[in-house]
Design a protein around this motif. Structure first.
Motif, PDB file in Angstrom:
ATOM      1  N   LYS A   1       0.832  -1.211   0.000  1.00 23.54           N
ATOM      2  CA  LYS A   1       0.000   0.000   0.000  1.00 23.54           C
ATOM      3  C   LYS A   1       0.863   1.256   0.000  1.00 23.54           C
ATOM      4  N   VAL A   2       1.917   1.252   0.792  1.00 23.62           N
ATOM      5  CA  VAL A   2       2.776   2.437   0.916  1.00 23.62           C
ATOM      6  C   VAL A   2       3.647   2.634  -0.324  1.00 23.62           C
TER       7      VAL A   2
ATOM      8  N   MET B   1      -5.898   1.967  -9.821  1.00 24.96           N
ATOM      9  CA  MET B   1      -4.633   1.679 -10.495  1.00 24.96           C
ATOM     10  C   MET B   1      -3.762   0.712  -9.698  1.00 24.96           C
ATOM     11  N   TYR B   2      -4.017   0.556  -8.403  1.00 22.76           N
ATOM     12  CA  TYR B   2      -3.278  -0.437  -7.609  1.00 22.76           C
ATOM     13  C   TYR B   2      -3.641  -1.856  -8.032  1.00 22.76           C
TER      14      TYR B   2
ATOM     15  N   LYS C   1      -8.946  -5.175  -1.052  1.00 24.87           N
ATOM     16  CA  LYS C   1     -10.112  -4.949  -1.914  1.00 24.87           C
ATOM     17  C   LYS C   1     -10.621  -3.516  -1.760  1.00 24.87           C
ATOM     18  N   LYS C   2     -10.587  -3.013  -0.548  1.00 25.18           N
ATOM     19  CA  LYS C   2     -10.995  -1.625  -0.299  1.00 25.18           C
ATOM     20  C   LYS C   2     -10.035  -0.663  -1.012  1.00 25.18           C
ATOM     21  N   LEU C   3      -8.730  -0.952  -0.932  1.00 22.67           N
ATOM     22  CA  LEU C   3      -7.739  -0.118  -1.613  1.00 22.67           C
ATOM     23  C   LEU C   3      -7.970  -0.126  -3.128  1.00 22.67           C
ATOM     24  N   HIS C   4      -8.265  -1.299  -3.682  1.00 25.52           N
ATOM     25  CA  HIS C   4      -8.527  -1.381  -5.119  1.00 25.52           C
ATOM     26  C   HIS C   4      -9.752  -0.567  -5.511  1.00 25.52           C
TER      27      HIS C   4
ATOM     28  N   ILE D   1      -3.587 -10.015  -1.303  1.00 21.53           N
ATOM     29  CA  ILE D   1      -4.408  -9.622  -2.453  1.00 21.53           C
ATOM     30  C   ILE D   1      -5.888  -9.844  -2.170  1.00 21.53           C
ATOM     31  N   GLU D   2      -6.198 -10.946  -1.510  1.00 21.43           N
ATOM     32  CA  GLU D   2      -7.591 -11.327  -1.266  1.00 21.43           C
ATOM     33  C   GLU D   2      -8.189 -10.713  -0.003  1.00 21.43           C
TER      34      GLU D   2
END
Length: 151
Positions: free
Chosen positions: A64-65, A90-91, A82-85, A76-77
């Motif tokens: 994330k950083v 683009m992540y 999932k919230k970050l995606h 990933i799962e």
């Protein structure tokens, strides 16, 4: 990069690498190793460090950083990823590209192509609007092939 782009009025995006003959992407990055010849105490300490650095929580934080691809499926799962995606689509591009992962070609000249030729040609494309993408990529291929043939 995201903060600098926002502060300077730029919008960043990430896209799948373009396909030519075959959809493919290579992966790579940092490695964590334990050196041979360590005494038992140092082996135990190194193993604890490796487990910590490769654990799901640390992997989530680091990816994330830094923006680097998570190296664990559990990262990933995770709900956090999932919230970050959802917040930063683009992540997710690097994760989506994994289905096309191929080993890096280990041929003479590869490092120079990766570290010099490709970045120079991408920079030319960005800075010179008179060059279209195909021209820039064709030049990168031409320079790369010349390096490979001369090694």
């Amino acid at each position: 990069m995201m903060k600098a782009a926002e502060e300077n009025g730029f919008e960043l995006a990430a896209l799948m690498l373009p396909k030519h003959v075959k959809q493919a992407v290579n992966t790579g990055g940092s490695n964590i190793v334990m050196m041979a010849g360590l005494n038992e105490e140092k082996k135990k300490a190194a193993w604890e460090f490796i487990k910590f650095m490769t654990g799901t929580e640390q992997n989530l934080y680091a990816s994330k950083v830094t923006g680097y691809l998570p190296t664990r499926y559990s990262s990933i799962e995770s709900d956090e990823r999932k919230k970050l995606h959802a917040e930063q689509p683009m992540y997710k591009v690097a994760v989506d590209q994994l289905q096309y992962a191929q080993p890096r070609p280990m041929v003479p000249g590869y490092n120079e192509i990766e570290k010099k030729v490709y970045p120079q040609e991408v920079e030319r494309l960005i800075l010179d609007p008179s060059i279209d993408t195909k021209q820039g990529l064709d030049r990168a291929v031409e320079r790369s092939n010349a390096l490979i043939k001369n090694k």
